[in-house]
Design a protein around this motif. Structure first.
Motif, mmCIF file in Angstrom:
data_model
loop_
_atom_site.group_PDB
_atom_site.id
_atom_site.type_symbol
_atom_site.label_atom_id
_atom_site.label_comp_id
_atom_site.label_asym_id
_atom_site.label_seq_id
_atom_site.Cartn_x
_atom_site.Cartn_y
_atom_site.Cartn_z
ATOM 1 N N GLN A 193 0.839 -1.193 0.000
ATOM 2 C CA GLN A 193 0.000 0.000 0.000
ATOM 3 C C GLN A 193 0.879 1.250 0.000
ATOM 4 O OE1 GLN A 193 -3.636 -0.115 2.589
ATOM 5 N NE2 GLN A 193 -2.799 -2.067 3.283
ATOM 6 N N THR A 248 5.322 6.118 -1.172
ATOM 7 C CA THR A 248 5.883 5.315 -0.089
ATOM 8 C C THR A 248 7.175 4.636 -0.527
ATOM 9 O OG1 THR A 248 3.708 5.002 0.899
ATOM 10 C CG2 THR A 248 5.397 3.403 1.511
ATOM 11 N N ALA A 267 10.510 6.457 -0.184
ATOM 12 C CA ALA A 267 11.214 6.300 1.099
ATOM 13 C C ALA A 267 11.707 4.869 1.307
ATOM 14 C CB ALA A 267 10.289 6.702 2.246
ATOM 15 N N MET A 268 10.887 3.899 0.943
ATOM 16 C CA MET A 268 11.274 2.506 1.218
ATOM 17 C C MET A 268 12.502 2.072 0.422
ATOM 18 S SD MET A 268 7.707 0.357 1.831
ATOM 19 C CE MET A 268 8.499 -1.261 1.959
ATOM 20 N N LEU A 315 15.610 3.340 2.219
ATOM 21 C CA LEU A 315 15.664 2.706 3.549
ATOM 22 C C LEU A 315 16.111 1.250 3.442
ATOM 23 C CD1 LEU A 315 12.399 4.117 5.244
ATOM 24 C CD2 LEU A 315 14.775 4.595 5.937
ATOM 25 N N LEU A 345 14.818 -1.281 10.577
ATOM 26 C CA LEU A 345 13.644 -0.686 9.937
ATOM 27 C C LEU A 345 12.377 -1.052 10.686
ATOM 28 C CD1 LEU A 345 14.230 -1.470 6.162
ATOM 29 C CD2 LEU A 345 14.437 0.731 7.311
ATOM 30 N N PRO A 346 11.402 -0.134 10.695
ATOM 31 C CA PRO A 346 10.072 -0.558 11.127
ATOM 32 C C PRO A 346 9.660 -1.756 10.262
ATOM 33 C CG PRO A 346 10.151 1.832 10.860
ATOM 34 C CD PRO A 346 11.450 1.291 10.308
ATOM 35 N N THR A 347 9.031 -2.737 10.864
ATOM 36 C CA THR A 347 8.687 -3.977 10.161
ATOM 37 C C THR A 347 7.916 -3.705 8.875
ATOM 38 O OG1 THR A 347 8.490 -4.947 12.368
ATOM 39 C CG2 THR A 347 7.708 -6.271 10.511
ATOM 40 N N ILE A 348 7.015 -2.761 8.934
ATOM 41 C CA ILE A 348 6.124 -2.509 7.795
ATOM 42 C C ILE A 348 6.862 -1.877 6.609
ATOM 43 C CG2 ILE A 348 5.342 -0.202 8.551
ATOM 44 C CD1 ILE A 348 2.861 -2.776 7.298
ATOM 45 N N PHE A 349 8.019 -1.275 6.868
ATOM 46 C CA PHE A 349 8.774 -0.640 5.785
ATOM 47 C C PHE A 349 9.910 -1.517 5.282
ATOM 48 C CE2 PHE A 349 7.559 3.236 8.467
ATOM 49 C CZ PHE A 349 6.307 3.314 7.871
ATOM 50 N N GLN A 389 -3.083 5.011 4.113
ATOM 51 C CA GLN A 389 -2.987 3.618 3.697
ATOM 52 C C GLN A 389 -2.085 2.858 4.663
ATOM 53 O OE1 GLN A 389 -2.646 2.847 -0.691
ATOM 54 N NE2 GLN A 389 -2.500 5.047 -0.846
ATOM 55 N N GLY A 390 -2.143 1.549 4.590
ATOM 56 C CA GLY A 390 -1.182 0.731 5.318
ATOM 57 C C GLY A 390 -1.685 0.143 6.624
ATOM 58 N N SER A 413 -0.966 -1.594 11.155
ATOM 59 C CA SER A 413 0.449 -2.012 11.176
ATOM 60 C C SER A 413 1.379 -0.868 10.790
ATOM 61 C CB SER A 413 0.670 -3.198 10.230
ATOM 62 O OG SER A 413 -0.055 -4.322 10.683
ATOM 63 N N ALA A 417 4.228 1.965 13.549
ATOM 64 C CA ALA A 417 5.511 2.659 13.351
ATOM 65 C C ALA A 417 5.337 4.173 13.326
ATOM 66 C CB ALA A 417 6.156 2.189 12.046
ATOM 67 N N LYS A 437 6.448 -3.576 19.889
ATOM 68 C CA LYS A 437 7.670 -3.969 19.168
ATOM 69 C C LYS A 437 8.172 -2.826 18.270
ATOM 70 C CE LYS A 437 9.141 -7.216 15.614
ATOM 71 N NZ LYS A 437 8.579 -7.866 14.433
ATOM 72 N N GLU A 438 7.238 -2.164 17.590
ATOM 73 C CA GLU A 438 7.646 -1.080 16.689
ATOM 74 C C GLU A 438 8.089 0.155 17.463
ATOM 75 O OE1 GLU A 438 8.128 -1.765 13.551
ATOM 76 O OE2 GLU A 438 7.265 -3.754 13.899
ATOM 77 N N LYS A 477 11.677 0.020 18.564
ATOM 78 C CA LYS A 477 12.677 0.329 17.532
ATOM 79 C C LYS A 477 12.958 1.828 17.453
ATOM 80 C CE LYS A 477 11.666 -3.538 14.439
ATOM 81 N NZ LYS A 477 11.300 -3.926 13.066
ATOM 82 N N PRO A 490 10.693 10.553 6.684
ATOM 83 C CA PRO A 490 10.252 10.495 5.300
ATOM 84 C C PRO A 490 8.898 11.220 5.194
ATOM 85 C CG PRO A 490 11.023 8.331 6.027
ATOM 86 C CD PRO A 490 10.969 9.213 7.241
ATOM 87 N N ILE A 531 6.225 10.775 3.608
ATOM 88 C CA ILE A 531 5.019 9.966 3.612
ATOM 89 C C ILE A 531 4.667 9.437 5.003
ATOM 90 C CG2 ILE A 531 6.175 7.764 3.075
ATOM 91 C CD1 ILE A 531 3.013 8.797 1.248
ATOM 92 N N PHE A 532 5.644 9.412 5.908
ATOM 93 C CA PHE A 532 5.379 8.901 7.258
ATOM 94 C C PHE A 532 5.152 10.025 8.264
ATOM 95 C CE2 PHE A 532 8.488 5.527 5.619
ATOM 96 C CZ PHE A 532 7.478 4.870 4.955
#
Lengths: 355, 355
Positions: free
Chosen positions: A71, A76, A79-80, A83, A215-219, B71-72, B75, B79, B106-107, B110, B216, B218-219
Motif C-alpha cells: 500500500q 511510499t 522512502a522505502m 531505507l 527498519l520498522p517492520t512494515i517498511f 494507507q497501510g 500495522s 511505526a 515492538k515497533e 525500535k 520520510p 510519507i510517514f
C-alpha cells in the motif's frame, strides 16, 4: 460514449468494471461481497496467488525476484527504496527527469548521500538527459521510466554496473521489459495495473538485508516477502480488480500485443499533433511518451475552446498538468484506438472550425 | 441468507454493497466508474470531503484534531505513532493486552524507550490489566481499545495526564467516545468503517512536529494534514465505500443508536453462552468485548460439529483465532440482531442434539 484520457486513477477495461461490480454484490457465487471476505479466506488466497502468477507470467519475472502487493503508492516507495537499499555510509545515484523523480530524490537525501547524475530541469523536463555517468560505487541507480506530467519516457534500459531501480508507475505492463536487468521495480497500480490503493514491487531478493539499518517492520521488504504480501491486511479489492485487469491483458495476448497497440495509438496521435497546424507537442520527439501525450495549442487563445469541443465529443481528462499547460492525453492500455481516433477527429474538426 | 461473523475484512450493510456495485459501473450518473475517476476530480473531492465531515459529525471530533485517511492499516500506524510522537531521548508507555498491542510495542521499541505498564500475557490475554501507573514523563500512553483475537475491550478511557493514543481498529464507530480525551486515534477501516485499504487517523495537531526527528514525507502526519489526505493518490474506492457506510450509520441515528444495538446484540449472545451448558466464554466477564465474542465448547470434541451446524445455518466466519481456539463471533455494526438470534438458535439446536 466517453473516452477517458485521465492521467490516473484512470480508465480500465469495461469488462473489468462489469465483473468487479458483480463481485461487490456476490463474489464468485459464494453469496458474499468481495468487500466482506477475510484476506485469510481460501477465496482471497486464490485471488492474490493468481494476481502474483499473472504478474510473473506477463512480465516474465525471473526466480530470485519477489513480487509484492503493498500500500501507499510510489510515494511510499520513494522512502522505502533508500531505507532498504542504501547502506549506512553508502550513496545512491538518481536521474532527475521531472516531478516524481525529484520527489524520489528528496526522500533518498533524507536517508543518505544521493548523487543526481543528470537533470533536464533546464528545459522544463521536456527531454531525457542522455550524457551522464552512473557512479560505480553507488548502491543503486534510480530512474523514472515514464514522466506522466512532462510526457517523456525512457525506452532503453540504462547500461549500469550497479543495480537498477525504476519507478514504472505509469508504463508498467504497457511494453516489454527485461525484469532481470533490474534490482527493484515499483509501480502504483492506478494506470495500467488496476485501481488506486495497491502498489506493485518487484525486487531481487539478494539485494535486501544489507544496509545495517533497523527498519520498522512494515517498511522492510523482507517482512512482506516472508508473509507473501499478507504481513498486514492487504487492500483486498484493489488486488482483486488488478487480477481482473491482468486476466484481460493476458486474454488480449499479453504485453507484446498491447505494446504494438500502444505504439500505433501513440504514433496516430503524435502524427496528428505534428501535422495539425493548430497544435504542437511539448516533449522532445525522441523522448515522447507512449502513455502520456503532452501538447499545446500554437495559439494560447484556442486552449479553452478545444477543451470545450473535446468535452462535447465525450473526450475527458485532457486538461494538461499545470506544470506544462495545454493538454495531456493519457493513452494507457485500456484506452482503445477508437478513443485515440475520436481525439484525432476532434483535432481535425477544430482545425476546420478555425481555418 | 448468510450471516457473516468474520473478524475482518468483514460484513458491511447490504445497501452499501448495492450502491458501491452501481458506482463501479457508473458513479453518480457521470458515465464513469468510481475506479477510473481522478482523485483530483471535483467528484472525488466531494467524496473525501463528505467522508471527513461524516467522521467529524459521527464521532464529534473537535476542532484542533485533524482527520486523515491513510494507507497501510494499523500495522503502519504502529511505526508512525512513535516516529511522530516519541521525541529523541524520550519515552513512551504502552499497555499490553494482546497480539496487536504487542506488535505496536515492538515497533515503538525500535524508535525509542518503551515502557510496558502492564500485561495480561500471564492469562493468555483473557482480561484487561487494571492496576497500573502511567509514567507522567512519557510522551504518550498507548492502548488497544478492543482486542479482536482475545475478545476483550476497554470501555473506560484510562485516566492519564499524558496524551492518550489508541488503536481503535475494531471498535471505532461502535460506541460513543470522547475524542478530545485523545491525542491520537487510529483505526484500520475494515471492521466498522469500510473495506480494507484505508486507515482512519484522528490526531491533535498541537502534538505534532516536536520529536526532533527527520521523517520520510510519507510517514509524517503533517504532510498528510497539509494536503488534506491527498499528499499522494488516496485509496479512492475504499474511501468512497467508507463514505457510503458512514452515511448508513448516520441514517440509523449515529453512534449512540448503534451502540444501543451493539449492547443488545452482545448481551443476547453472552447470555446464551453463559446459559448453554455446552459452551463457555473465554474472556473475563467484566472485560468482554462487544465486537468479538470468543467462546469454546466445554467438550473439545463438540467443536467441529458445532462449526458444521453453523455452516449449514448460513453462519460463517465463526472459527476462532488459533491463539484462543473455539469460536469467535464478530458482531460489528452491520451484523444485525437477526444474525445474532440465528447464532443463538443454532447454539440451542446444538444443545438439543447433544442432550
Amino acid at each position: 460514449m466517453k473516452h477517458n484520457f485521465g492521467a490516473g486513477p484512470c480508465i480500465l477495461p469495461q469488462e473489468v468494471f462489469q465483473e468487479a461490480s458483480q463481485a461487490v454484490l456476490n463474489f464468485n457465487g459464494i453469496g458474499l461481497s468481495i468487500l466482506e471476505i477475510s484476506h485469510r479466506s481460501k477465496e482471497f488466497e486464490a485471488v492474490i496467488a493468481e494476481t502474483e502468477r499473472l504478474v510473473r507470467e506477463l512480465l516474465a519475472v525471473p526466480q530470485g525476484h519477489s513480487i509484492l502487493f503493498l500500500q501507499g503508492g510510489a510515494s511510499t516507495q520513494f522512502a522505502m527504496v533508500p531505507l532498504n537499499l542504501l547502506p549506512e555510509g553508502g550513496k545512491a545515484a538518481y536521474l532527475d527527469t521531472g516531478t516524481w523523480a525529484n520527489k524520489a530524490i528528496k526522500e533518498a537525501k533524507k536517508v543518505g548521500e544521493t548523487v543526481v547524475v543528470a537533470s533536464s530541469a533546464d528545459a522544463n523536463y521536456s527531454y531525457i538527459p542522455s550524457a551522464y555517468e552512473i557512479p560505480a560505487d553507488a548502491a543503486y541507480f534510480h530512474y523514472t521510466s515514464n514522466n506522466t506530467i512532462f510526457g517523456t519516457e525512457i525506452f532503453d534500459t540504462p547500461k549500469s554496473t550497479i543495480p537498477l531501480v525504476s519507478d514504472m508507475s505509469s508504463d508498467i505492463l504497457s511494453r516489454k521489459i527485461n525484469v532481470s536487468d533490474y534490482g527493484l521495480i515499483y509501480a502504483g497500480a492506478q494506470k495500467n495495473m488496476g485501481p488506486a490503493g495497491v502498489t506493485l514491487v518487484i525486487v531481487k531478493d539478494e539485494l535486501l538485508g544489507k544496509t545495517g539499518r533497523t527498519l520498522p517492520t512494515i517498511f522492510d521488504y523482507q517482512s512482506h516477502i516472508a508473509a507473501g504480501s499478507m504481513y498486514n491486511t492487504p487492500p483486498v479489492f484493489s488486488i482483486y480488480v488488478s487480477m481482473l485487469n491482468l486476466r484481460w491483458l493476458k486474454s488480449k495476448g499479453g504485453v507484446e500485443v498491447i505494446e504494438q497497440e500502444n505504439i500505433i495509438k501513440a504514433r496516430t496521435l503524435y502524427e496528428e499533433i505534428d501535422r495539425n497546424p493548430l497544435f504542437k507537442g511539448t516533449a522532445a520527439p525522441a523522448d515522447r511518451s507512449r502513455m502520456n501525450v503532452t501538447f499545446v495549442t500554437e495559439d494560447k487563445a484556442h486552449e479553452a475552446a478545444f477543451l470545450e469541443l473535446a468535452k462535447e465529443r465525450g473526450l475527458i481528462g485532457l486538461k494538461g498538468h499545470r506544470s506544462v499547460g495545454g493538454f495531456r492525453a493519457s493513452i494507457y492500455n485500456a484506452l482503445s484506438i477508437t478513443g485515440v481516433n475520436a481525439l484525432v477527429d476532434a483535432m481535425q474538426e477544430f482545425e476546420e472550425k478555425n481555418k
